[in-house]
Design a protein around this motif. Structure first.
Motif, PDB file in Angstrom:
ATOM      1  N   GLY A 153      39.773  99.177  48.972  1.00 12.74           N
ATOM      2  CA  GLY A 153      38.834 100.284  48.837  1.00 12.74           C
ATOM      3  C   GLY A 153      38.621 101.029  50.133  1.00 12.74           C
ATOM      4  N   GLY A 154      39.645 101.022  51.003  1.00 11.83           N
ATOM      5  CA  GLY A 154      39.570 101.717  52.280  1.00 11.83           C
ATOM      6  C   GLY A 154      39.014 100.893  53.419  1.00 11.83           C
ATOM      7  N   SER A 155      38.497  99.700  53.135  1.00  9.26           N
ATOM      8  CA  SER A 155      37.905  98.858  54.177  1.00  9.26           C
ATOM      9  C   SER A 155      38.841  97.706  54.530  1.00  9.26           C
ATOM     10  N   PRO A 156      38.963  97.374  55.819  1.00  7.85           N
ATOM     11  CA  PRO A 156      39.861  96.285  56.213  1.00  7.85           C
ATOM     12  C   PRO A 156      39.369  94.932  55.708  1.00  7.85           C
ATOM     13  N   VAL A 157      40.319  94.101  55.319  1.00  4.25           N
ATOM     14  CA  VAL A 157      40.039  92.732  54.885  1.00  4.25           C
ATOM     15  C   VAL A 157      40.902  91.805  55.733  1.00  4.25           C
ATOM     16  N   VAL A 158      40.298  90.791  56.313  1.00  7.11           N
ATOM     17  CA  VAL A 158      41.018  89.851  57.170  1.00  7.11           C
ATOM     18  C   VAL A 158      41.312  88.580  56.385  1.00  7.11           C
ATOM     19  N   LEU A 159      42.592  88.228  56.319  1.00  6.39           N
ATOM     20  CA  LEU A 159      43.004  86.970  55.692  1.00  6.39           C
ATOM     21  C   LEU A 159      43.318  85.988  56.815  1.00  6.39           C
ATOM     22  N   THR A 160      42.443  85.027  57.019  1.00  5.72           N
ATOM     23  CA  THR A 160      42.599  84.114  58.148  1.00  5.72           C
ATOM     24  C   THR A 160      43.638  83.032  57.890  1.00  5.72           C
ATOM     25  N   SER A 161      43.940  82.769  56.628  1.00  7.83           N
ATOM     26  CA  SER A 161      44.903  81.725  56.280  1.00  7.83           C
ATOM     27  C   SER A 161      46.314  82.310  56.197  1.00  7.83           C
ATOM     28  N   SER A 162      47.260  81.680  56.894  1.00 11.27           N
ATOM     29  CA  SER A 162      48.645  82.146  56.824  1.00 11.27           C
ATOM     30  C   SER A 162      49.202  81.984  55.414  1.00 11.27           C
ATOM     31  N   ARG A 163      48.734  80.985  54.665  1.00  9.45           N
ATOM     32  CA  ARG A 163      49.188  80.814  53.283  1.00  9.45           C
ATOM     33  C   ARG A 163      48.738  81.992  52.418  1.00  9.45           C
ATOM     34  N   GLN A 164      47.521  82.443  52.620  1.00  8.04           N
ATOM     35  CA  GLN A 164      47.035  83.592  51.858  1.00  8.04           C
ATOM     36  C   GLN A 164      47.810  84.854  52.220  1.00  8.04           C
ATOM     37  N   ARG A 165      48.090  85.023  53.507  1.00  3.94           N
ATOM     38  CA  ARG A 165      48.868  86.193  53.925  1.00  3.94           C
ATOM     39  C   ARG A 165      50.267  86.154  53.317  1.00  3.94           C
ATOM     40  N   ALA A 166      50.887  84.975  53.338  1.00  2.16           N
ATOM     41  CA  ALA A 166      52.230  84.843  52.766  1.00  2.16           C
ATOM     42  C   ALA A 166      52.211  85.085  51.261  1.00  2.16           C
ATOM     43  N   LEU A 167      51.177  84.591  50.593  1.00  2.00           N
ATOM     44  CA  LEU A 167      51.048  84.806  49.149  1.00  2.00           C
ATOM     45  C   LEU A 167      50.917  86.290  48.836  1.00  2.00           C
ATOM     46  N   LEU A 168      50.024  86.971  49.546  1.00  2.00           N
ATOM     47  CA  LEU A 168      49.813  88.392  49.274  1.00  2.00           C
ATOM     48  C   LEU A 168      51.061  89.205  49.611  1.00  2.00           C
ATOM     49  N   ALA A 169      51.724  88.882  50.709  1.00  2.00           N
ATOM     50  CA  ALA A 169      52.936  89.617  51.083  1.00  2.00           C
ATOM     51  C   ALA A 169      54.036  89.424  50.046  1.00  2.00           C
ATOM     52  N   THR A 170      54.192  88.204  49.544  1.00  2.56           N
ATOM     53  CA  THR A 170      55.213  87.938  48.524  1.00  2.56           C
ATOM     54  C   THR A 170      54.927  88.739  47.261  1.00  2.56           C
ATOM     55  N   LEU A 171      53.673  88.772  46.848  1.00  2.00           N
ATOM     56  CA  LEU A 171      53.292  89.549  45.669  1.00  2.00           C
ATOM     57  C   LEU A 171      53.453  91.046  45.926  1.00  2.00           C
ATOM     58  N   ALA A 172      53.088  91.493  47.122  1.00  2.00           N
ATOM     59  CA  ALA A 172      53.135  92.922  47.433  1.00  2.00           C
ATOM     60  C   ALA A 172      54.558  93.457  47.417  1.00  2.00           C
ATOM     61  N   LEU A 173      55.505  92.676  47.888  1.00  2.00           N
ATOM     62  CA  LEU A 173      56.890  93.142  47.933  1.00  2.00           C
ATOM     63  C   LEU A 173      57.499  93.265  46.540  1.00  2.00           C
TER      64      LEU A 173
END
Length: 235
Positions: free
Chosen positions: A19-39
């Motif tokens: 929604g235009g606001s930054p969100v910080v994902l502190t867990s590398s697993r969460q970042r990897a999950l979101l990146a895999t889904l995003a691609l």
């Protein structure tokens, strides 16, 4: 209320905005999950593919349960409607244009499809403006990096070379020389960049420097790869 809008930056340091606001994902697993889904951008990603993206070659004993936990946490941070559960995996609800890596690749494909040089130059310039550095920086997924970083980096360099070719005659050679000098420093074994640098130097009347650059490349290739420069550079 409308659907949650999520923007994901993968070309350079990993960033997420909801929604235009930054969100910080502190867990590398969460970042990897979101990146895999995003691609995959709205397409189903199987449990096996998600496991590879998140854990690589060492997945946990109970993959589905572990993924459910990370998806639940991701929904809390980014919105309950962002990730959809499917029988065989998960799907991220996002338009491909909101994933910078996919927007970048689409613009390059559009540039390749047009026969108009001015339009191709504009599309390449817009695509290259999306580039923010090393792909997937900070995602924390060696598996994703191994799959996507070489592809994205090569597409980026090829696009830069194409744009430089289209710039030739339109912008001062001195500006191209400065850009190419930086590029060969970053990618010293990429002959196609050296070729463009040598030719730009020659066009700008700096023939001695062009010959010196060629000699330096020849020595570098002999030391590093045991080969001579390609025919295009020798001409």
């Amino acid at each position: 209320m409308g659907a949650t809008t999520i923007d994901i930056r993968l070309l350079g340091p990993f960033q997420v905005r909801v929604g235009g606001s930054p969100v910080v994902l502190t867990s590398s697993r969460q970042r990897a999950l979101l990146a895999t889904l995003a691609l995959a951008a709205g397409r189903l990603v199987s449990i096996d593919a998600l496991a590879r993206g998140v854990w690589g070659e060492t997945p946990p004993a109970h993959i589905r349960g572990s993924l459910q936990t990370y998806v639940m946490r991701l929904r809390r941070l980014c919105g309950e409607d962002v990730v959809v559960t499917e029988p065989e995996g998960y799907r991220l609800v996002v338009d491909p244009s909101r994933v910078d890596a996919l927007r970048f690749l689409r613009a390059l494909d559009q540039a390749a499809a047009t026969s108009d040089p001015a339009q191709r130059r504009a599309l390449l310039t817009a695509a290259l403006a999306t580039w923010g550095g090393t792909p997937l920086e900070g995602v924390g997924s060696p598996a994703l990096a191994a799959e996507w970083e070489p592809l994205l980096t090569e597409r980026h360099l090829f696009a830069v070379e194409q744009r430089i070719d289209l710039d030739t005659g339109l912008v001062p050679d001195a500006r191209l020389v400065a850009e190419l000098t930086d590029l060969v420093a970053q990618h010293p074994l990429r002959e196609s960049l050296w070729e463009r640098l040598v030719r730009a130097l020659a066009r700008s009347g700096r023939r001695a420097e062009a010959l010196a650059r060629y000699a330096g490349l020849r020595a570098l290739l002999a030391d590093e790869l045991g080969v001579e420069p390609g025919e295009d550079l020798r001409r």
